[in-house]
Scaffold this motif. Sequence first.
Motif, PDB file in Angstrom:
ATOM      1  N   LYS A  68      11.524  -0.812 -14.454  1.00 13.26           N
ATOM      2  CA  LYS A  68      10.858  -1.972 -14.421  1.00 13.26           C
ATOM      3  C   LYS A  68      11.280  -3.334 -14.413  1.00 13.26           C
ATOM      4  O   LYS A  68      12.721  -3.501 -14.387  1.00 13.26           O
ATOM      5  CB  LYS A  68      10.402  -1.619 -16.061  1.00 13.26           C
ATOM      6  N   ILE A  69      10.572  -4.349 -14.130  1.00 11.66           N
ATOM      7  CA  ILE A  69      11.184  -5.596 -14.142  1.00 11.66           C
ATOM      8  C   ILE A  69      12.087  -6.037 -15.359  1.00 11.66           C
ATOM      9  O   ILE A  69      11.792  -5.688 -16.514  1.00 11.66           O
ATOM     10  CB  ILE A  69      10.097  -6.773 -13.990  1.00 11.66           C
ATOM     11  N   LYS A  72      11.784  -8.484  -9.782  1.00 10.69           N
ATOM     12  CA  LYS A  72      10.543  -8.474  -9.371  1.00 10.69           C
ATOM     13  C   LYS A  72      10.056  -6.730  -9.090  1.00 10.69           C
ATOM     14  O   LYS A  72      10.883  -6.036  -8.483  1.00 10.69           O
ATOM     15  CB  LYS A  72      10.274  -9.314  -8.219  1.00 10.69           C
ATOM     16  N   PRO A  73       8.548  -6.608  -8.910  1.00 12.21           N
ATOM     17  CA  PRO A  73       8.173  -5.270  -8.728  1.00 12.21           C
ATOM     18  C   PRO A  73       8.226  -5.050  -7.242  1.00 12.21           C
ATOM     19  O   PRO A  73       8.391  -5.997  -6.201  1.00 12.21           O
ATOM     20  CB  PRO A  73       6.526  -5.339  -8.985  1.00 12.21           C
ATOM     21  N   GLY A  74       8.382  -3.892  -6.732  1.00 16.39           N
ATOM     22  CA  GLY A  74       8.581  -3.458  -5.146  1.00 16.39           C
ATOM     23  C   GLY A  74       9.598  -2.246  -5.162  1.00 16.39           C
ATOM     24  O   GLY A  74      10.026  -1.634  -6.097  1.00 16.39           O
ATOM     25  N   THR A  75       9.968  -2.046  -3.898  1.00 20.81           N
ATOM     26  CA  THR A  75      10.922  -0.917  -3.520  1.00 20.81           C
ATOM     27  C   THR A  75      12.058  -1.473  -3.239  1.00 20.81           C
ATOM     28  O   THR A  75      12.243  -2.519  -2.453  1.00 20.81           O
ATOM     29  CB  THR A  75      10.336   0.014  -2.693  1.00 20.81           C
ATOM     30  N   ARG A  76      13.437  -0.883  -3.733  1.00 26.31           N
ATOM     31  CA  ARG A  76      14.550  -1.488  -3.247  1.00 26.31           C
ATOM     32  C   ARG A  76      15.289  -0.140  -2.649  1.00 26.31           C
ATOM     33  O   ARG A  76      14.988   0.992  -3.060  1.00 26.31           O
ATOM     34  CB  ARG A  76      15.216  -2.099  -4.375  1.00 26.31           C
ATOM     35  N   TYR A  77      16.264  -0.494  -1.692  1.00 29.32           N
ATOM     36  CA  TYR A  77      17.017   0.695  -1.023  1.00 29.32           C
ATOM     37  C   TYR A  77      18.639   0.101  -1.157  1.00 29.32           C
ATOM     38  O   TYR A  77      19.066  -0.735  -0.813  1.00 29.32           O
ATOM     39  CB  TYR A  77      16.634   0.448   0.393  1.00 29.32           C
ATOM     40  N   PHE A  78      19.244   1.268  -1.588  1.00 29.36           N
ATOM     41  CA  PHE A  78      20.603   1.287  -1.759  1.00 29.36           C
ATOM     42  C   PHE A  78      21.331   2.233  -1.086  1.00 29.36           C
ATOM     43  O   PHE A  78      21.008   3.426  -0.829  1.00 29.36           O
ATOM     44  CB  PHE A  78      21.165   1.119  -3.322  1.00 29.36           C
ATOM     45  N   THR A  79      22.678   2.167  -0.298  1.00 27.68           N
ATOM     46  CA  THR A  79      23.556   3.131   0.056  1.00 27.68           C
ATOM     47  C   THR A  79      25.060   2.793  -0.073  1.00 27.68           C
ATOM     48  O   THR A  79      25.275   1.816  -0.588  1.00 27.68           O
ATOM     49  CB  THR A  79      23.026   3.455   1.645  1.00 27.68           C
ATOM     50  N   CYS A  80      25.682   3.800   0.399  1.00 24.72           N
ATOM     51  CA  CYS A  80      27.299   3.803   0.034  1.00 24.72           C
ATOM     52  C   CYS A  80      27.627   3.018   1.588  1.00 24.72           C
ATOM     53  O   CYS A  80      26.981   3.628   2.787  1.00 24.72           O
ATOM     54  CB  CYS A  80      28.120   5.109  -0.282  1.00 24.72           C
ATOM     55  N   GLY A  81      28.455   2.148   1.519  1.00 22.54           N
ATOM     56  CA  GLY A  81      28.892   1.704   2.938  1.00 22.54           C
ATOM     57  C   GLY A  81      29.852   2.290   3.816  1.00 22.54           C
ATOM     58  O   GLY A  81      30.430   2.113   4.859  1.00 22.54           O
ATOM     59  N   THR A  82      30.794   3.561   2.952  1.00 23.80           N
ATOM     60  CA  THR A  82      31.593   4.254   3.612  1.00 23.80           C
ATOM     61  C   THR A  82      30.919   5.018   4.854  1.00 23.80           C
ATOM     62  O   THR A  82      29.917   5.864   4.338  1.00 23.80           O
ATOM     63  CB  THR A  82      32.510   5.235   2.282  1.00 23.80           C
ATOM     64  N   LEU A  83      31.524   5.069   5.702  1.00 27.34           N
ATOM     65  CA  LEU A  83      31.041   5.703   7.104  1.00 27.34           C
ATOM     66  C   LEU A  83      30.791   7.284   6.695  1.00 27.34           C
ATOM     67  O   LEU A  83      31.667   7.980   6.200  1.00 27.34           O
ATOM     68  CB  LEU A  83      32.137   5.665   8.152  1.00 27.34           C
ATOM     69  N   ILE A  94      14.537   3.153  -5.054  1.00 28.03           N
ATOM     70  CA  ILE A  94      13.672   3.195  -6.398  1.00 28.03           C
ATOM     71  C   ILE A  94      12.417   2.113  -6.014  1.00 28.03           C
ATOM     72  O   ILE A  94      12.336   1.115  -5.232  1.00 28.03           O
ATOM     73  CB  ILE A  94      14.748   2.352  -7.463  1.00 28.03           C
ATOM     74  N   THR A  95      11.523   2.475  -7.191  1.00 29.94           N
ATOM     75  CA  THR A  95      10.512   1.535  -7.035  1.00 29.94           C
ATOM     76  C   THR A  95      10.385   0.688  -8.581  1.00 29.94           C
ATOM     77  O   THR A  95      10.310   1.444  -9.449  1.00 29.94           O
ATOM     78  CB  THR A  95       9.217   2.353  -6.869  1.00 29.94           C
ATOM     79  N   ILE A  96      10.498  -0.706  -8.441  1.00 28.21           N
ATOM     80  CA  ILE A  96      10.281  -1.314  -9.754  1.00 28.21           C
ATOM     81  C   ILE A  96       8.763  -1.568  -9.925  1.00 28.21           C
ATOM     82  O   ILE A  96       8.185  -2.069  -9.176  1.00 28.21           O
ATOM     83  CB  ILE A  96      10.853  -2.731  -9.596  1.00 28.21           C
ATOM     84  N   LEU A  97       8.332  -1.004 -11.055  1.00 29.32           N
ATOM     85  CA  LEU A  97       6.910  -1.420 -11.649  1.00 29.32           C
ATOM     86  C   LEU A  97       6.581  -2.656 -12.213  1.00 29.32           C
ATOM     87  O   LEU A  97       7.875  -3.330 -13.023  1.00 29.32           O
ATOM     88  CB  LEU A  97       6.341  -0.185 -12.447  1.00 29.32           C
ATOM     89  N   SER A 108      15.148 -10.277  -4.105  1.00 34.84           N
ATOM     90  CA  SER A 108      16.735 -10.786  -4.203  1.00 34.84           C
ATOM     91  C   SER A 108      17.140 -10.729  -5.305  1.00 34.84           C
ATOM     92  O   SER A 108      16.814 -10.908  -6.272  1.00 34.84           O
ATOM     93  CB  SER A 108      16.613 -12.481  -3.887  1.00 34.84           C
ATOM     94  N   PRO A 109      18.546  -9.870  -5.276  1.00 34.90           N
ATOM     95  CA  PRO A 109      18.909  -9.386  -6.575  1.00 34.90           C
ATOM     96  C   PRO A 109      19.773 -10.661  -7.137  1.00 34.90           C
ATOM     97  O   PRO A 109      20.151 -11.491  -6.588  1.00 34.90           O
ATOM     98  CB  PRO A 109      19.934  -8.355  -5.976  1.00 34.90           C
ATOM     99  N   SER A 110      19.978 -10.268  -8.470  1.00 36.19           N
ATOM    100  CA  SER A 110      21.073 -11.154  -9.278  1.00 36.19           C
ATOM    101  C   SER A 110      22.148 -10.219  -9.866  1.00 36.19           C
ATOM    102  O   SER A 110      21.620  -9.024 -10.308  1.00 36.19           O
ATOM    103  CB  SER A 110      20.487 -12.048 -10.264  1.00 36.19           C
ATOM    104  N   LEU A 111      23.232 -10.496  -9.786  1.00 33.62           N
ATOM    105  CA  LEU A 111      24.202  -9.780 -10.637  1.00 33.62           C
ATOM    106  C   LEU A 111      24.686 -10.164 -12.009  1.00 33.62           C
ATOM    107  O   LEU A 111      24.573 -11.553 -12.222  1.00 33.62           O
ATOM    108  CB  LEU A 111      25.575  -9.633  -9.701  1.00 33.62           C
ATOM    109  N   THR A 112      24.749  -9.418 -12.868  1.00 30.10           N
ATOM    110  CA  THR A 112      25.197  -9.519 -14.180  1.00 30.10           C
ATOM    111  C   THR A 112      26.322  -9.058 -14.727  1.00 30.10           C
ATOM    112  O   THR A 112      26.560  -8.112 -14.339  1.00 30.10           O
ATOM    113  CB  THR A 112      24.000  -9.638 -14.996  1.00 30.10           C
ATOM    114  N   SER A 113      26.917  -9.229 -15.824  1.00 29.86           N
ATOM    115  CA  SER A 113      28.094  -8.682 -16.071  1.00 29.86           C
ATOM    116  C   SER A 113      27.706  -7.494 -16.721  1.00 29.86           C
ATOM    117  O   SER A 113      26.635  -7.217 -17.482  1.00 29.86           O
ATOM    118  CB  SER A 113      29.065  -9.394 -17.144  1.00 29.86           C
TER     119      SER A 113
END
Length: 184
Positions: A49-50, A96-107, A118-121, A143-148
């Motif tokens: 969720k948001i 924000k709601p929607g779908t986000r996609y992540f992967t590992c950058g290692t070949l 993932i889908t954010i509700l 657009s993501p934001s990073l936190t500690s």
Amino acid sequence: MGHKNTILLALLATMVAKEVFAAQHVVGGNQGWDQSTDFKSWTSGQTFKIGDKLVFKYSSLHSVVELGNESAYKSCDISNPIQSLSTGNDVVKLEKPGTRYFTCGTLGHCSQGMKLKITILKGNAPSPSSSPSSSPSSSPSSSPSLTSPSSSPAITTDASSASQCFTSFMFILALSLTLILSLF
């Protein structure tokens, strides 16, 4: 003047409660962001969720690359990432709601199943805690934001419930104090 203070305190209390009720999802549970984790299985037990946060914990053999769309996700195309992370302990806030996609950058890791969709509700209700367990698998399936990040392991349901109970108590206390102060 009392009404302005009441409104300001109520808004502040709401903002604090919203942040505290956000869940932290340790991606992959105890296994973390690793090739042995079955991410499809892990996501099936999660509700995003948001305001929630994804916590990526991984070794120096990996990284986190956020992809812009499903086509890049399906084809493991990391040539035009939204962001790349590599600290081994990255936190991504879901804003924000929607779908986000992540992967590992290692070949080769993405094509071997080290990717996450993932889908954010929408909604303000607290998300369930992230599960501390995940299923190992020999064949891996905005657009993501990073936190500690906070402390290391996945949040357990009991700790999260106690935290939410305490937060609810503090929120009610803050609103009560706001009401009392507005009377003066």
